[in-house]
Design a protein around this motif. Structure first.
Motif, mmCIF file in Angstrom:
data_model
loop_
_atom_site.group_PDB
_atom_site.id
_atom_site.type_symbol
_atom_site.label_atom_id
_atom_site.label_comp_id
_atom_site.label_asym_id
_atom_site.label_seq_id
_atom_site.Cartn_x
_atom_site.Cartn_y
_atom_site.Cartn_z
ATOM 1 N N ALA A 291 -69.491 52.881 45.377
ATOM 2 C CA ALA A 291 -69.662 52.939 43.921
ATOM 3 C C ALA A 291 -69.215 54.300 43.366
ATOM 4 N N LEU A 292 -69.507 55.369 44.127
ATOM 5 C CA LEU A 292 -69.116 56.715 43.678
ATOM 6 C C LEU A 292 -67.602 56.847 43.607
ATOM 7 N N VAL A 293 -66.945 56.445 44.681
ATOM 8 C CA VAL A 293 -65.489 56.635 44.759
ATOM 9 C C VAL A 293 -64.761 55.690 43.797
ATOM 10 N N ALA A 294 -65.326 54.491 43.589
ATOM 11 C CA ALA A 294 -64.701 53.552 42.641
ATOM 12 C C ALA A 294 -64.899 54.011 41.200
ATOM 13 N N SER A 295 -66.051 54.593 40.901
ATOM 14 C CA SER A 295 -66.342 54.944 39.501
ATOM 15 C C SER A 295 -65.875 56.354 39.140
ATOM 16 N N GLN A 296 -65.966 57.296 40.087
ATOM 17 C CA GLN A 296 -65.639 58.700 39.775
ATOM 18 C C GLN A 296 -64.397 59.193 40.506
ATOM 19 N N GLY A 297 -63.998 58.494 41.561
ATOM 20 C CA GLY A 297 -62.880 58.976 42.375
ATOM 21 C C GLY A 297 -61.560 58.313 42.042
ATOM 22 N N GLY A 298 -61.577 57.391 41.066
ATOM 23 C CA GLY A 298 -60.337 56.780 40.605
ATOM 24 C C GLY A 298 -59.699 55.801 41.578
ATOM 25 N N VAL A 299 -60.412 55.413 42.619
ATOM 26 C CA VAL A 299 -59.841 54.504 43.613
ATOM 27 C C VAL A 299 -60.213 53.066 43.238
ATOM 28 N N ALA A 300 -59.264 52.153 43.356
ATOM 29 C CA ALA A 300 -59.540 50.736 43.046
ATOM 30 C C ALA A 300 -60.704 50.256 43.910
ATOM 31 N N PRO A 301 -61.667 49.550 43.310
ATOM 32 C CA PRO A 301 -62.860 49.150 44.054
ATOM 33 C C PRO A 301 -62.563 48.362 45.333
ATOM 34 N N GLU A 302 -61.515 47.524 45.298
ATOM 35 C CA GLU A 302 -61.215 46.738 46.498
ATOM 36 C C GLU A 302 -60.744 47.636 47.645
ATOM 37 N N LEU A 303 -60.140 48.792 47.300
ATOM 38 C CA LEU A 303 -59.742 49.741 48.339
ATOM 39 C C LEU A 303 -60.959 50.500 48.869
ATOM 40 N N CYS A 304 -61.952 50.696 47.998
ATOM 41 C CA CYS A 304 -63.191 51.353 48.451
ATOM 42 C C CYS A 304 -63.885 50.498 49.516
ATOM 43 N N VAL A 305 -63.774 49.181 49.382
ATOM 44 C CA VAL A 305 -64.346 48.292 50.413
ATOM 45 C C VAL A 305 -63.649 48.552 51.757
ATOM 46 N N CYS A 306 -62.332 48.762 51.728
ATOM 47 C CA CYS A 306 -61.585 49.026 52.972
ATOM 48 C C CYS A 306 -62.050 50.338 53.626
ATOM 49 N N MET A 307 -62.387 51.315 52.800
ATOM 50 C CA MET A 307 -62.823 52.623 53.324
ATOM 51 C C MET A 307 -64.182 52.513 54.013
ATOM 52 N N ALA A 308 -64.928 51.486 53.645
ATOM 53 C CA ALA A 308 -66.244 51.255 54.253
ATOM 54 C C ALA A 308 -66.178 50.232 55.382
ATOM 55 N N THR A 309 -64.967 49.743 55.687
ATOM 56 C CA THR A 309 -64.869 48.653 56.678
ATOM 57 C C THR A 309 -63.633 48.808 57.580
ATOM 58 N N GLY A 310 -62.525 48.260 57.132
ATOM 59 C CA GLY A 310 -61.335 48.149 57.983
ATOM 60 C C GLY A 310 -60.753 49.480 58.427
ATOM 61 N N ASN A 311 -60.758 50.480 57.531
ATOM 62 C CA ASN A 311 -60.193 51.782 57.922
ATOM 63 C C ASN A 311 -60.938 52.353 59.126
ATOM 64 N N THR A 312 -62.262 52.250 59.094
ATOM 65 C CA THR A 312 -63.087 52.829 60.159
ATOM 66 C C THR A 312 -62.935 52.033 61.449
ATOM 67 N N ALA A 313 -62.897 50.707 61.316
ATOM 68 C CA ALA A 313 -62.730 49.857 62.502
ATOM 69 C C ALA A 313 -61.423 50.197 63.218
ATOM 70 N N LYS A 314 -60.382 50.407 62.440
ATOM 71 C CA LYS A 314 -59.073 50.716 63.014
ATOM 72 C C LYS A 314 -59.128 52.054 63.760
ATOM 73 N N LEU A 315 -59.750 53.042 63.136
ATOM 74 C CA LEU A 315 -59.834 54.380 63.745
ATOM 75 C C LEU A 315 -60.572 54.342 65.082
ATOM 76 N N TYR A 316 -61.610 53.487 65.168
ATOM 77 C CA TYR A 316 -62.430 53.442 66.386
ATOM 78 C C TYR A 316 -62.064 52.271 67.304
ATOM 79 N N GLY A 317 -61.005 51.551 66.957
ATOM 80 C CA GLY A 317 -60.550 50.459 67.820
ATOM 81 C C GLY A 317 -61.538 49.319 67.926
ATOM 82 N N LEU A 318 -62.247 49.022 66.828
ATOM 83 C CA LEU A 318 -63.226 47.932 66.829
ATOM 84 C C LEU A 318 -62.591 46.661 66.279
ATOM 85 N N ASN A 319 -62.861 45.543 66.915
ATOM 86 C CA ASN A 319 -62.274 44.266 66.490
ATOM 87 C C ASN A 319 -63.097 43.652 65.358
ATOM 88 N N ARG A 320 -63.268 44.398 64.293
ATOM 89 C CA ARG A 320 -64.076 43.930 63.159
ATOM 90 C C ARG A 320 -63.671 44.732 61.919
#
Ligand SMILES: [Zn+2]
Length: 384
Positions: A291-320
């Protein structure tokens, strides 16, 4: 075969920065994995059915920075069941940044190695409330050898906890150990910002560039942040991931988010809590980062979801962390909370509101039918 059909999804948010919103309204899950994502899919024989009721579906959230110890207890704040409570904030995976709060934590090489191995093996067998914990983050202490790191890797240790929390402070000494760990497929975190390193008052860009971790942990401070110029130097002069945490500096969080957005590097940003810490335990912290990054950081909310999910999974090699066939079916049903001016999840995030969660699934199984911690969602999913 245990199968589930999820239907009537109003917003399918993939968690993948390459395509964050999918043209789909249903998902079929089989044996814990996502089998199919599409429109108007029908239930396989014998499948359970979940009616999303028009709410959004996201991958389970991943907290990229959690100071677990052993069991669902934190000695830092003397709290029980904090992970189970965070699960009710949509977090289905937590990643240890180092079990540094263990009372009497050993700081010799053998003790550091044994703690990481014990924690990795223990967390592999324990799921508080259903949450998956990637635990056992090796703390770099003076005297650790390449053979020690090899032994940790063989025993299932996949993460090096925040470099700088142990006795290894010198960037050259740290860089050698970090290279040993990365050569064995480990993901390496490094404390960024205010702390004491000999000859320097903060861990700034020079140290990060020299040590070459996988991620600059809490680039917005844990809790004292590097300057904006320092944060930009890390982003510009490396290609590593950068992390924003809830228990950090909010101004720097929004400034870093704006810079990531301007430079279109959405795949590099990940969200953590950095809790339990002196700040406390923040069970809705990852939702609040979104909510912070979508409202104050100018990032599209759907991309903020990726920052809380897929980006991290990719970095740690998790199949989720992504809604796609073959991925583990860790899923969260969210919507705008009652009373928000936002008409759907994305609008609520852009308004800075904390979303409401109904069902939370791990490996295709419902672990919570309705979050006990978020505000109530306008549209709520139901198991039929
Ligand atoms: Zn830190």
């Amino acid at each position: 075969m245990s199968a589930v059909l999820i239907k009537n999804v109003g917003l399918m948010l993939s968690g993948d920065v390459a395509q964050p919103v999918l043209e789909a309204d249903s998902v079929i899950v089989a044996d814990g994995l996502i089998q199919e994502v599409g429109k108007g899919l029908s239930a396989p024989q014998g499948a359970a059915v979940i009616d999303a009721g028009g709410c959004a579906l996201t991958p389970g959230l991943i907290d990229s920075h959690c100071h677990v110890v052993l069991g669902d207890w934190t000695p830092r704040q003397q709290m029980q069941n904090f992970l189970d409570s965070s699960l009710h904030g949509g977090v289905t995976t937590a990643i240890s940044a180092g079990e540094v709060h263990l009372p009497g934590r050993p700081k010799d090489p053998l003790g550091a190695k044994c703690l990481a191995i014990l924690a990795a093996k223990s967390w592999a067998n324990l799921r508080p409330g259903g949450m998956k914990v990637l635990g056992g983050a090796l703390i770099l202490e003076k005297g650790l050898t390449e053979a020690d790191i090899e032994e940790c890797a063989q025993a299932g240790v996949k993460v090096v906890g925040e470099v700088g929390l142990g006795s290894v402070k010198d960037p050259d000494e740290a860089a050698e150990m970090v290279a040993w760990a990365k050569a064995r497929g480990m993901t390496v975190m490094m404390h960024t910002g205010g702390t004491s390193i000999p000859g320097s008052s903060v861990v700034g860009p020079e140290q990060i560039i020299k040590v070459k971790p996988s991620v600059a942990s809490h680039i917005n401070g844990g809790p004292t942040a590097v300057s904006l110029e320092g944060a930009k130097a890390i982003i510009d002069q490396t290609d590593i991931a950068v992390e924003i945490v809830q228990c950090g500096n909010m101004l720097r969080a929004t400034q870093v988010a704006r810079y990531i957005d301007e430079t279109k590097q959405w795949g590099r940003l990940i969200f953590g809590n950095d809790a339990p810490s002196g700040t406390g335990v923040v069970t809705l912290g990852i939702l609040r980062n979104m909510a912070l990054v979508a409202s104050q950081g100018g990032v599209a909310p759907e991309l903020c979801v990726c920052m809380a999910t897929g980006n991290t999974a990719k970095l740690y090699g998790l199949n989720r962390g992504v809604i796609a066939p073959g991925k583990e079916a860790d899923l969260v049903f969210m919507d705008t909370p009652m009373g928000s001016p936002g008409k759907d999840l994305l609008e609520a995030l852009a308004e800075g509101d904390t979303p409401g969660i109904s069902i939370i699934m791990v490996d295709g199984k419902v672990v919570a039918a309705k979050s006990r911690n978020t505000p109530p969602a306008v549209r709520q999913a139901k198991v039929l």
